[in-house]
Write a protein that holds these residues in place. Structure first.
Motif, PDB file in Angstrom:
ATOM      1  N   ARG A 239       1.071  -1.491   0.155  1.00  0.00           N
ATOM      2  CA  ARG A 239       0.316   0.154   0.133  1.00  0.00           C
ATOM      3  C   ARG A 239       1.260   1.254  -0.070  1.00  0.00           C
ATOM      4  O   ARG A 239       0.322   1.928  -0.664  1.00  0.00           O
ATOM      5  CB  ARG A 239      -0.867  -0.353   0.737  1.00  0.00           C
ATOM      6  N   ARG A 240       1.814   1.139   0.900  1.00  0.00           N
ATOM      7  CA  ARG A 240       2.725   2.627   1.087  1.00  0.00           C
ATOM      8  C   ARG A 240       3.634   2.790  -0.325  1.00  0.00           C
ATOM      9  O   ARG A 240       3.688   3.972  -0.803  1.00  0.00           O
ATOM     10  CB  ARG A 240       4.071   2.039   1.806  1.00  0.00           C
ATOM     11  N   ALA A 241       4.167   2.172  -0.871  1.00  0.00           N
ATOM     12  CA  ALA A 241       3.903   1.844  -1.863  1.00  0.00           C
ATOM     13  C   ALA A 241       3.213   2.172  -3.428  1.00  0.00           C
ATOM     14  O   ALA A 241       4.113   3.400  -4.114  1.00  0.00           O
ATOM     15  CB  ALA A 241       5.542   0.006  -2.844  1.00  0.00           C
ATOM     16  N   VAL A 242       2.672   1.736  -3.441  1.00  0.00           N
ATOM     17  CA  VAL A 242       1.346   1.803  -4.518  1.00  0.00           C
ATOM     18  C   VAL A 242       1.084   3.285  -4.343  1.00  0.00           C
ATOM     19  O   VAL A 242       1.461   3.864  -5.431  1.00  0.00           O
ATOM     20  CB  VAL A 242       0.360   0.937  -4.832  1.00  0.00           C
ATOM     21  N   LEU A 243       0.840   4.227  -3.133  1.00  0.00           N
ATOM     22  CA  LEU A 243       0.568   5.529  -3.514  1.00  0.00           C
ATOM     23  C   LEU A 243       1.340   6.184  -3.769  1.00  0.00           C
ATOM     24  O   LEU A 243       0.757   7.548  -4.454  1.00  0.00           O
ATOM     25  CB  LEU A 243      -0.202   5.547  -1.540  1.00  0.00           C
ATOM     26  N   LYS A 244       2.337   6.371  -2.985  1.00  0.00           N
ATOM     27  CA  LYS A 244       3.909   6.488  -3.648  1.00  0.00           C
ATOM     28  C   LYS A 244       4.005   6.840  -5.428  1.00  0.00           C
ATOM     29  O   LYS A 244       3.859   8.128  -5.827  1.00  0.00           O
ATOM     30  CB  LYS A 244       5.304   6.565  -3.353  1.00  0.00           C
ATOM     31  N   LYS A 245       3.997   5.686  -5.869  1.00  0.00           N
ATOM     32  CA  LYS A 245       3.561   6.065  -7.324  1.00  0.00           C
ATOM     33  C   LYS A 245       2.281   6.286  -7.804  1.00  0.00           C
ATOM     34  O   LYS A 245       2.778   7.352  -8.539  1.00  0.00           O
ATOM     35  CB  LYS A 245       4.028   3.913  -7.974  1.00  0.00           C
ATOM     36  N   LEU A 246       0.945   6.341  -7.169  1.00  0.00           N
ATOM     37  CA  LEU A 246      -0.218   6.916  -7.786  1.00  0.00           C
ATOM     38  C   LEU A 246      -0.112   8.268  -7.392  1.00  0.00           C
ATOM     39  O   LEU A 246       0.081   9.245  -8.555  1.00  0.00           O
ATOM     40  CB  LEU A 246      -1.237   6.849  -7.035  1.00  0.00           C
ATOM     41  N   GLN A 247       1.111   8.900  -6.500  1.00  0.00           N
ATOM     42  CA  GLN A 247       0.902  10.780  -6.704  1.00  0.00           C
ATOM     43  C   GLN A 247       1.918  10.668  -7.481  1.00  0.00           C
ATOM     44  O   GLN A 247       2.110  11.750  -7.763  1.00  0.00           O
ATOM     45  CB  GLN A 247       1.787  10.885  -4.765  1.00  0.00           C
ATOM     46  N   MET A 249       2.586   9.566 -10.413  1.00  0.00           N
ATOM     47  CA  MET A 249       1.586   9.400 -11.814  1.00  0.00           C
ATOM     48  C   MET A 249       1.334  10.593 -11.609  1.00  0.00           C
ATOM     49  O   MET A 249       0.742  11.452 -13.098  1.00  0.00           O
ATOM     50  CB  MET A 249       1.147   8.498 -11.813  1.00  0.00           C
ATOM     51  N   HIS A 250       0.521  11.341 -11.162  1.00  0.00           N
ATOM     52  CA  HIS A 250      -0.243  11.696 -10.907  1.00  0.00           C
ATOM     53  C   HIS A 250       0.252  13.350 -11.082  1.00  0.00           C
ATOM     54  O   HIS A 250      -0.050  14.482 -11.535  1.00  0.00           O
ATOM     55  CB  HIS A 250      -1.169  12.698  -9.532  1.00  0.00           C
ATOM     56  N   GLU A 251       1.176  13.372 -10.265  1.00  0.00           N
ATOM     57  CA  GLU A 251       2.298  15.015 -10.899  1.00  0.00           C
ATOM     58  C   GLU A 251       2.837  14.882 -11.852  1.00  0.00           C
ATOM     59  O   GLU A 251       2.863  16.129 -12.632  1.00  0.00           O
ATOM     60  CB  GLU A 251       4.066  15.669  -9.461  1.00  0.00           C
ATOM     61  N   GLN A 258      -0.162  13.646 -19.383  1.00  0.00           N
ATOM     62  CA  GLN A 258       0.007  12.269 -19.624  1.00  0.00           C
ATOM     63  C   GLN A 258      -0.811  12.131 -18.581  1.00  0.00           C
ATOM     64  O   GLN A 258      -1.211  11.038 -17.469  1.00  0.00           O
ATOM     65  CB  GLN A 258       1.200  11.917 -19.117  1.00  0.00           C
ATOM     66  N   SER A 259      -2.048  10.985 -19.517  1.00  0.00           N
ATOM     67  CA  SER A 259      -3.745  10.665 -18.827  1.00  0.00           C
ATOM     68  C   SER A 259      -2.918   8.658 -17.911  1.00  0.00           C
ATOM     69  O   SER A 259      -1.658   8.587 -18.741  1.00  0.00           O
ATOM     70  CB  SER A 259      -4.745  10.083 -19.963  1.00  0.00           C
ATOM     71  N   TYR A 260      -3.562   8.367 -17.029  1.00  0.00           N
ATOM     72  CA  TYR A 260      -3.701   7.715 -16.602  1.00  0.00           C
ATOM     73  C   TYR A 260      -4.754   6.692 -15.672  1.00  0.00           C
ATOM     74  O   TYR A 260      -6.118   7.457 -15.861  1.00  0.00           O
ATOM     75  CB  TYR A 260      -2.570   7.120 -14.977  1.00  0.00           C
TER      76      TYR A 260
END
Length: 391
Positions: A239-247, A249-251, A258-260
């Motif tokens: 969970r911790r890693a994927v939330l970091k990756k999501l952030q 990607m959002h930035e 770039q859509s996701y």
């Protein structure tokens, strides 16, 4: 030919360095058990170097060829063992068979050179070429392994001593092959002319052991990082890693548009599996779901265990028009997946909620909307994929 006091002193110093380093690696292997398999190879590499250097201390012009041969084999074996240690440290493909054949071939060439009474330069060339091969292989493996986990800058820094050593032995080969080369200046190790090369060997012994220690620490850091970012049951991102990756990607979307997209899914009737068949069966179901999800997505997509029986999937570059087909494919693949647990079939299915980033969206709000869509899929009978409603 008389021995040079300075060269004898340097050879003795190299011997001492190799012995101390070997003892240190022995302690790392046992009892400290820090990368024990790799450490034991580094231990033997230093012991082999010590043996070769010791034989050099008794070199004179009257020493038998066997003494020279054993010294060269011992030193070459130490270079070979360094490469094996790096391969074991970073779990790389083994080159044991190839290296053993290379060493055997070098020994046969040196033996042939002696029997044919060839010029000493020939023996120096064989030694230098073999050393170049072993050190280049070790350099390449160390660079690739460090680059994978820490980037090219760290890889260059931590592999530089090995690459420099490779370049020096390669240069030595070229010098020996140059016409009218004086063999004693570049082959013998007990003369005044050998002092620069012996100083290089002192630095080489120190820096290569530093590189090996750095590699062991890098491997330890990589393992700690993996434990911090990976789910121990499924091997997926946690969970911790994927939330970091999501952030991240959002930035990137905010900067480059770039859509996701993302999909949040929950295994259906998971509590029933745990209650009726036990938690081991539930763990097996989670692992099967993880492998199935990893197999059905692209390599650039990210699959994570978000918590419990929930999984979060991120899809960089996927637009809203593509997402429903992807979600349906994942749903159908899981629905067709069956797990046999103690001769009893377990039918797997999941409820999915999916959403694509849109103007003004926040990353955490996307998760909330996907969660609502997922629960809508459950309320409508499970084993269904629902699009999130943007409010």
């Amino acid at each position: 030919m008389n021995s040079h006091p300075g060269s004898e002193l340097l050879i003795s110093f190299i011997l001492l360095l190799a012995l101390v380093a070997g003892v240190a690696w022995g302690f790392m292997a046992r009892p400290l058990r820090i990368a024990p398999k790799a450490s034991i190879r580094f231990f033997f590499a230093n012991m082999s170097l010590s043996a070769g250097i010791y034989l050099l201390t008794v070199h004179t012009s009257n020493v038998s060829f066997l003494n020279w041969l054993l010294a060269d084999i011992a030193i070459l074996s130490s270079f070979m063992l360094i490469g094996w240690g790096i391969q074991e440290l970073f779990k790389l493909h083994s080159s044991v068979k190839r290296d053993c054949l290379t060493l055997l071939f070098a020994c046969l060439l040196m033996l042939t050179g002696h029997l044919q009474q060839l010029d000493p330069v020939f023996l120096g060339v064989v030694f230098s070429v073999t050393a170049t091969i072993f050190l280049f292989s070790a350099s390449q493996h160390n660079f690739q392994a460090i680059q994978k986990d820490f980037g090219i800058a760290a890889a260059c820094l931590m592999s530089a001593p090995l690459f420099i050593a490779t370049a020096v032995f390669f240069a030595r080969t070229l010098i020996l092959l140059w016409p009218e080369t004086h063999a004693d200046s570049f082959v013998a190790t007990y003369t005044a002319e050998a002092m620069p090369f012996l100083w290089f060997c002192v630095i080489l012994t120190l820096t290569i052991n530093i590189v090996m220690i750095g590699g062991a620490l890098a491997r330890l850091v990589a393992k700690i990082r993996q434990f911090a970012e990976r789910d121990q049951l499924t091997g997926l991102w946690n969970r911790r890693a994927v939330l970091k990756k999501l952030q991240e990607m959002h930035e990137q979307w905010q900067k480059q548009q770039q859509s996701y997209s993302l999909i949040l899914l929950d295994l259906d009737h998971f509590k029933l599996i745990n209650d009726s068949l036990g938690h081991d069966a539930g763990d097996a179901a989670l692992r099967r779901c993880a492998t199935t999800l990893s197999a059905v997505v692209r390599t650039q997509d990210l699959v994570s265990r978000y918590g419990g029986e929930e999984f979060l999937l991120l899809f960089p570059g996927v637009a809203a028009t593509e997402l429903p087909l992807i979600a349906e494919k994942i749903r159908a693949t899981l629905a067709g997946c069956q797990l046999i647990w103690q001769n009893q079939p377990i039918e797997l299915s999941a409820s999915l909620g999916y959403i694509t980033v849109y103007p003004g969206a926040k990353a955490e709000h996307l998760l909330t909307l996907a969660d609502h869509a997922m629960y809508k899929a459950k309320a409508e009978g499970r084993n269904k994929a629902c699009r999130a409603v943007i409010s």
